[in-house]
Design a protein around this motif. Sequence first.
Motif, mmCIF file in Angstrom:
data_model
loop_
_atom_site.group_PDB
_atom_site.id
_atom_site.type_symbol
_atom_site.label_atom_id
_atom_site.label_comp_id
_atom_site.label_asym_id
_atom_site.label_seq_id
_atom_site.Cartn_x
_atom_site.Cartn_y
_atom_site.Cartn_z
ATOM 1 N N SER A 221 -7.697 0.603 -23.426
ATOM 2 C CA SER A 221 -7.642 0.360 -22.026
ATOM 3 C C SER A 221 -6.218 0.620 -21.178
ATOM 4 C CB SER A 221 -7.610 -1.651 -21.042
ATOM 5 O OG SER A 221 -9.475 -1.776 -21.412
ATOM 6 N N ALA A 222 -5.004 -0.444 -22.095
ATOM 7 C CA ALA A 222 -3.688 0.113 -21.990
ATOM 8 C C ALA A 222 -3.923 1.835 -22.119
ATOM 9 C CB ALA A 222 -3.213 -0.718 -22.876
ATOM 10 N N ALA A 223 -4.355 2.352 -23.389
ATOM 11 C CA ALA A 223 -4.055 3.348 -23.119
ATOM 12 C C ALA A 223 -4.322 4.118 -23.149
ATOM 13 C CB ALA A 223 -4.585 3.475 -24.940
ATOM 14 N N SER A 268 -29.664 -5.323 -9.952
ATOM 15 C CA SER A 268 -28.621 -5.925 -9.863
ATOM 16 C C SER A 268 -27.546 -6.039 -10.775
ATOM 17 C CB SER A 268 -29.574 -7.215 -10.775
ATOM 18 O OG SER A 268 -30.483 -6.953 -12.263
ATOM 19 N N PRO A 269 -26.572 -6.687 -10.842
ATOM 20 C CA PRO A 269 -25.265 -6.280 -11.749
ATOM 21 C C PRO A 269 -26.000 -6.790 -12.985
ATOM 22 C CG PRO A 269 -25.420 -8.402 -10.253
ATOM 23 C CD PRO A 269 -26.905 -8.026 -10.254
ATOM 24 N N GLY A 270 -25.132 -5.240 -13.620
ATOM 25 C CA GLY A 270 -25.354 -5.057 -14.659
ATOM 26 C C GLY A 270 -23.974 -4.755 -16.202
ATOM 27 N N SER A 271 -24.159 -4.607 -17.273
ATOM 28 C CA SER A 271 -23.181 -4.584 -17.650
ATOM 29 C C SER A 271 -22.757 -3.220 -17.634
ATOM 30 C CB SER A 271 -23.743 -4.923 -18.812
ATOM 31 O OG SER A 271 -24.278 -5.710 -19.346
ATOM 32 N N ASN A 272 -20.521 -3.378 -18.640
ATOM 33 C CA ASN A 272 -19.775 -2.180 -18.548
ATOM 34 C C ASN A 272 -21.239 -1.089 -19.694
ATOM 35 O OD1 ASN A 272 -17.941 -3.284 -17.802
ATOM 36 N ND2 ASN A 272 -16.657 -3.422 -19.062
ATOM 37 N N THR A 273 -20.773 0.297 -19.001
ATOM 38 C CA THR A 273 -21.489 1.343 -20.256
ATOM 39 C C THR A 273 -21.497 1.304 -21.514
ATOM 40 O OG1 THR A 273 -20.392 2.967 -18.989
ATOM 41 C CG2 THR A 273 -21.970 2.416 -18.011
ATOM 42 N N THR A 274 -21.783 1.771 -22.422
ATOM 43 C CA THR A 274 -20.896 2.383 -23.812
ATOM 44 C C THR A 274 -19.802 3.125 -23.338
ATOM 45 O OG1 THR A 274 -21.809 4.653 -24.225
ATOM 46 C CG2 THR A 274 -23.003 2.323 -25.091
ATOM 47 N N GLU A 275 -19.837 3.857 -22.196
ATOM 48 C CA GLU A 275 -18.844 4.442 -22.269
ATOM 49 C C GLU A 275 -17.183 3.905 -20.909
ATOM 50 O OE1 GLU A 275 -18.178 9.120 -18.822
ATOM 51 O OE2 GLU A 275 -20.405 8.287 -19.916
ATOM 52 N N ASP A 276 -17.406 2.821 -20.367
ATOM 53 C CA ASP A 276 -16.884 2.380 -20.105
ATOM 54 C C ASP A 276 -15.100 1.859 -20.672
ATOM 55 O OD1 ASP A 276 -17.403 2.461 -17.436
ATOM 56 O OD2 ASP A 276 -19.198 0.882 -17.853
ATOM 57 N N PHE A 278 -12.326 0.589 -19.185
ATOM 58 C CA PHE A 278 -11.947 -0.376 -18.506
ATOM 59 C C PHE A 278 -12.518 0.015 -16.933
ATOM 60 C CE2 PHE A 278 -9.443 -2.640 -15.311
ATOM 61 C CZ PHE A 278 -9.408 -3.962 -15.985
ATOM 62 N N SER A 279 -13.162 -1.139 -17.151
ATOM 63 C CA SER A 279 -14.303 -1.620 -15.682
ATOM 64 C C SER A 279 -14.009 -2.099 -15.041
ATOM 65 C CB SER A 279 -15.723 -0.852 -16.058
ATOM 66 O OG SER A 279 -16.536 -1.220 -14.997
ATOM 67 N N ILE A 280 -14.599 -2.803 -13.508
ATOM 68 C CA ILE A 280 -14.055 -3.662 -13.294
ATOM 69 C C ILE A 280 -15.145 -4.664 -12.480
ATOM 70 C CG2 ILE A 280 -13.535 -4.769 -10.337
ATOM 71 C CD1 ILE A 280 -11.116 -4.100 -11.700
ATOM 72 N N GLN A 281 -15.389 -5.854 -12.576
ATOM 73 C CA GLN A 281 -16.993 -6.633 -12.971
ATOM 74 C C GLN A 281 -17.223 -6.406 -11.577
ATOM 75 O OE1 GLN A 281 -17.948 -6.088 -16.063
ATOM 76 N NE2 GLN A 281 -16.295 -5.248 -15.963
ATOM 77 N N VAL A 282 -18.482 -6.759 -10.946
ATOM 78 C CA VAL A 282 -19.072 -6.988 -9.287
ATOM 79 C C VAL A 282 -20.408 -7.564 -9.641
ATOM 80 C CG1 VAL A 282 -19.971 -5.904 -7.302
ATOM 81 C CG2 VAL A 282 -17.635 -4.893 -8.803
ATOM 82 N N ARG A 283 -19.847 -9.070 -9.211
ATOM 83 C CA ARG A 283 -21.406 -9.896 -9.265
ATOM 84 C C ARG A 283 -21.266 -10.162 -7.718
ATOM 85 N NH1 ARG A 283 -20.960 -7.899 -13.246
ATOM 86 N NH2 ARG A 283 -20.966 -8.381 -15.403
ATOM 87 N N ASN A 344 -20.218 -2.376 -11.576
ATOM 88 C CA ASN A 344 -19.082 -2.107 -11.535
ATOM 89 C C ASN A 344 -18.373 -1.579 -11.223
ATOM 90 O OD1 ASN A 344 -19.683 -5.060 -13.178
ATOM 91 N ND2 ASN A 344 -19.957 -4.358 -14.127
ATOM 92 N N VAL A 345 -17.412 -1.412 -10.998
ATOM 93 C CA VAL A 345 -16.449 0.151 -10.480
ATOM 94 C C VAL A 345 -15.892 0.543 -11.728
ATOM 95 C CG1 VAL A 345 -14.437 0.707 -9.072
ATOM 96 C CG2 VAL A 345 -16.090 -1.077 -8.409
ATOM 97 N N SER A 346 -16.291 1.550 -12.065
ATOM 98 C CA SER A 346 -15.455 2.280 -13.285
ATOM 99 C C SER A 346 -14.013 2.717 -13.742
ATOM 100 C CB SER A 346 -16.517 3.383 -13.686
ATOM 101 O OG SER A 346 -15.980 4.052 -15.011
ATOM 102 N N ILE A 347 -13.100 2.748 -13.726
ATOM 103 C CA ILE A 347 -12.292 2.321 -13.423
ATOM 104 C C ILE A 347 -11.446 3.847 -14.765
ATOM 105 C CG2 ILE A 347 -9.433 1.915 -13.353
ATOM 106 C CD1 ILE A 347 -10.869 1.267 -11.263
ATOM 107 N N ILE A 348 -12.061 3.495 -15.984
ATOM 108 C CA ILE A 348 -11.889 4.419 -17.103
ATOM 109 C C ILE A 348 -12.775 5.406 -17.899
ATOM 110 C CG2 ILE A 348 -9.739 5.121 -18.798
ATOM 111 C CD1 ILE A 348 -7.734 3.113 -17.701
ATOM 112 N N ARG A 349 -13.375 6.185 -18.100
ATOM 113 C CA ARG A 349 -14.252 6.525 -18.565
ATOM 114 C C ARG A 349 -13.969 7.105 -19.845
ATOM 115 N NH1 ARG A 349 -17.794 9.949 -16.474
ATOM 116 N NH2 ARG A 349 -17.684 10.663 -14.878
ATOM 117 N N LEU A 350 -14.859 7.473 -20.876
ATOM 118 C CA LEU A 350 -14.385 7.909 -22.260
ATOM 119 C C LEU A 350 -14.198 9.850 -22.066
ATOM 120 C CD1 LEU A 350 -13.971 8.409 -25.547
ATOM 121 C CD2 LEU A 350 -16.481 8.212 -25.609
#
Length: 454
Positions: A221-223, A268-276, A278-283, A344-350
């Motif tokens: 995420s930092a990289a 309904s709320p889901g998990s991060n995808t394989t591409e995330d 870093f993502s902001i979690q929303v519930r 979830n709000v995806s912040i950084i995608r692959l």
Amino acid sequence: MKKTYIYNLIFASMLLATVSSCKKALDINPVDTIEQSKALQTSKDVEVALVGSYSALGSRNFYGGRPFLMADFLANTDAIEWYGTYEELTQTINKSLLKTNTFVDNVWADGYTTINDVNNVIASISKVDAAKKNKVEGEAKFIRGSAYFDLVRLFGKAYNDGSPTTNLGVPIILTPTTSVTDASYVSRATVAAVYTQAIADLTDAEAKLPATNGFFATKYSAAGMLARLYLQMGNYSAAANAANRVIASGNYSLTPAFIDAFPVMGSSPGSNTTEDVFSIQVRTLTGFNGFNEFYGSSTYGGRGDAVIAQDWIDNTYSTADDRINAFYDDGDMYTSKFANPYGNVSIIRLAEMYLIRAECNARLAPAAPIGGQTPLQDLAVVRSRAGLTTTTATLANILNERKLELAFEGFALHDAKRTQTNIGSLAWNSNALVFPIPQREMDANKNLVQNPGY
């Protein structure tokens, strides 16, 4: 009355009072200071405070989506049709922000709330159990470095606009604000100084964070944030190497279909995808998807105020591009990326990392491409997922691919500035494309200087 208004970042320190329990519920002394030793006493206290920092980061007014949406609005010429009644966003879409704009004010306030929260965590890092110390500090510095990077991009001139060593950015505060004193009147640091601070935080975060960390920040995420930051600076070698560290980790993979990289519409709320990365979690009980608020139609939890122009869709995507299907008709056209209020709000995608590495290698043209993949190969990875073939990887093609892949995710304004691309009749470095310092902050802090044009 000045204490009523003084720096929103000061208010953040008050939130930490909820971290530790109070044995005498009615024994409350009215004070304007917090004694650090009483707020965060144990490793668990600090860890809970860190989770609270993520909550602040994910506010709708910060990484929950609104600042990215506002950046899209400032960059818009013909893609977004605005039908909303919020005057603050009408100002944004018209490129006529006022220094009393409450949306801008809230971005500043929540940004500095986040920074103050993690400053409290970092100041108490000695309380954290040895086995967890690096992880906790790394997460806190990832949050702080990311916050400073996005604040300076919005409230300061672009890094390539004049001299970053003299242009004013935002105040740098590295210790918790626990009382209102003369030290609270912090001046704006230069753009270069804020970037330097963000780099230091993110570099330390990458070194200290684990490779996997659930849905919390990881070293990648930092990289990934460093790759984005270095690209904004025009440091293409550093950007490519940071993006390559994310790609080469093997921790992430593009989703099979483009739309799978985003929350399922109406689910309904889901998990991060394989591409995330870093993502902001929303519930349903916590968080808020600020993109959905305006980009989503009323059927899918939004206000339906930001319509995507059909002509723009038709003129931007070829019929063979699967991404043309990432829009839906609900009376008007909307982007499917944010058709879920609890997604979830995806912040950084692959995908962004592939495009950064491709662009940087295209610009640098090194004898051996960074990461061992040519720009054409990286570009093909992203385009193949969209069902497209790739024949050339010119810089223009790569930049156009960013537009196709990252549309409505908050990149357009910052890409226009770093590539010196005018926005309609406005020059890329127009003062109208920089947020004003909120008037409330100007009234509270005698040492702040307003941005040109306001």
